[in-house]
Design an enzyme around this catalytic site. Structure first.
Site, PDB file in Angstrom:
ATOM      1  N   CYS A  36       0.864  -1.187   0.000  1.00 17.61           N
ATOM      2  CA  CYS A  36       0.000   0.000   0.000  1.00 17.61           C
ATOM      3  C   CYS A  36       0.894   1.230   0.000  1.00 17.61           C
ATOM      4  O   CYS A  36       1.677   1.441   0.922  1.00 17.61           O
ATOM      5  CB  CYS A  36      -0.928   0.001   1.216  1.00 17.61           C
ATOM      6  SG  CYS A  36      -1.812   1.569   1.377  1.00 17.61           S
ATOM      7  N   ASP A  52      -0.326  16.210  -2.488  1.00 16.60           N
ATOM      8  CA  ASP A  52      -0.557  15.268  -3.586  1.00 16.60           C
ATOM      9  C   ASP A  52       0.580  15.393  -4.602  1.00 16.60           C
ATOM     10  O   ASP A  52       1.032  16.497  -4.919  1.00 16.60           O
ATOM     11  CB  ASP A  52      -1.911  15.552  -4.253  1.00 16.60           C
ATOM     12  CG  ASP A  52      -2.372  14.395  -5.109  1.00 16.60           C
ATOM     13  OD1 ASP A  52      -3.363  13.738  -4.741  1.00 16.60           O
ATOM     14  OD2 ASP A  52      -1.738  14.145  -6.166  1.00 16.60           O
ATOM     15  N   HIS A  72      -6.310   3.012   0.071  1.00 17.31           N
ATOM     16  CA  HIS A  72      -6.127   3.361   1.486  1.00 17.31           C
ATOM     17  C   HIS A  72      -6.960   4.630   1.605  1.00 17.31           C
ATOM     18  O   HIS A  72      -6.611   5.653   1.000  1.00 17.31           O
ATOM     19  CB  HIS A  72      -4.644   3.600   1.794  1.00 17.31           C
ATOM     20  CG  HIS A  72      -4.338   3.958   3.218  1.00 17.31           C
ATOM     21  ND1 HIS A  72      -3.367   3.306   3.970  1.00 17.31           N
ATOM     22  CD2 HIS A  72      -4.849   4.926   4.026  1.00 17.31           C
ATOM     23  CE1 HIS A  72      -3.311   3.853   5.188  1.00 17.31           C
ATOM     24  NE2 HIS A  72      -4.200   4.849   5.230  1.00 17.31           N
ATOM     25  N   HIS A  75      -8.708   7.962   1.741  1.00 17.96           N
ATOM     26  CA  HIS A  75      -8.061   9.274   1.833  1.00 17.96           C
ATOM     27  C   HIS A  75      -9.046  10.358   1.442  1.00 17.96           C
ATOM     28  O   HIS A  75     -10.029  10.116   0.737  1.00 17.96           O
ATOM     29  CB  HIS A  75      -6.820   9.333   0.942  1.00 17.96           C
ATOM     30  CG  HIS A  75      -7.081   8.955  -0.483  1.00 17.96           C
ATOM     31  ND1 HIS A  75      -7.139   7.635  -0.892  1.00 17.96           N
ATOM     32  CD2 HIS A  75      -7.325   9.706  -1.583  1.00 17.96           C
ATOM     33  CE1 HIS A  75      -7.402   7.597  -2.187  1.00 17.96           C
ATOM     34  NE2 HIS A  75      -7.526   8.845  -2.631  1.00 17.96           N
TER      35      HIS A  75
END
Ligand code: 5GP
Ligand code: ZN
Length: 114
Positions: free
Chosen positions: A4, A30, A98, A100
């Site tokens: 991950c 990001d 995961h 977010h």
């Protein structure tokens, strides 16, 4: 979780520009920003998607929102406004499994779909 990418960021196995961290959540810029402020906020616990929230782990959502509030303040977008977006599953375009939240701001954001 092995393999991950966001767990690897949590564990410092791959680098990220961390903008906020506490014992339960971490937030980082990001890698492919779509706004002047584009921060990914994640729980440190591996929860694959919003579909995997339960009565036992959903209190993480308040931690995420409180982190978002602090990051918005720190990055100067709190007063003007921002979006906090979660994409859940294939139809929503989720690419990293995961869970977010995208914190977006620093510009007048694009048209709303809802
Ligand atoms: P999703 O499409 O799943 O809602 O959002 C995943 C986001 O994670 C994308 O905006 C993508 O640019 C970002 N991302 C994917 N891999 C990495 C990475 O290794 N580092 C960082 N900082 N962001 C990533
Ligand atoms: Zn993970």
């Amino acid at each position: 979780m092995d393999n991950c990418i966001f767990c690897k960021i949590i564990n410092r196995q791959i680098p990220a520009a961390v903008v906020y961290e506490d014992d339960r959540v971490i937030a980082f810029n990001d890698i492919n920003p779509v706004a002047p402020v584009h921060v990914i906020i994640i729980p440190k616990e591996h929860i694959a998607s919003a579909n995997d929230l339960t009565a036992g782990n959903s209190d993480i959502l308040s931690d995420v929102f409180l982190a978002a509030q602090k990051i918005a303040e720190k990055t100067g977008i709190a007063a003007k406004g921002y979006r906090l977006i979660n994409n859940c599953g294939a139809d929503a375009g989720q690419t990293v499994f995961h869970m977010h939240f995208h914190l977006l701001g620093g510009v007048v954001l694009g048209p709303k779909i809802i």
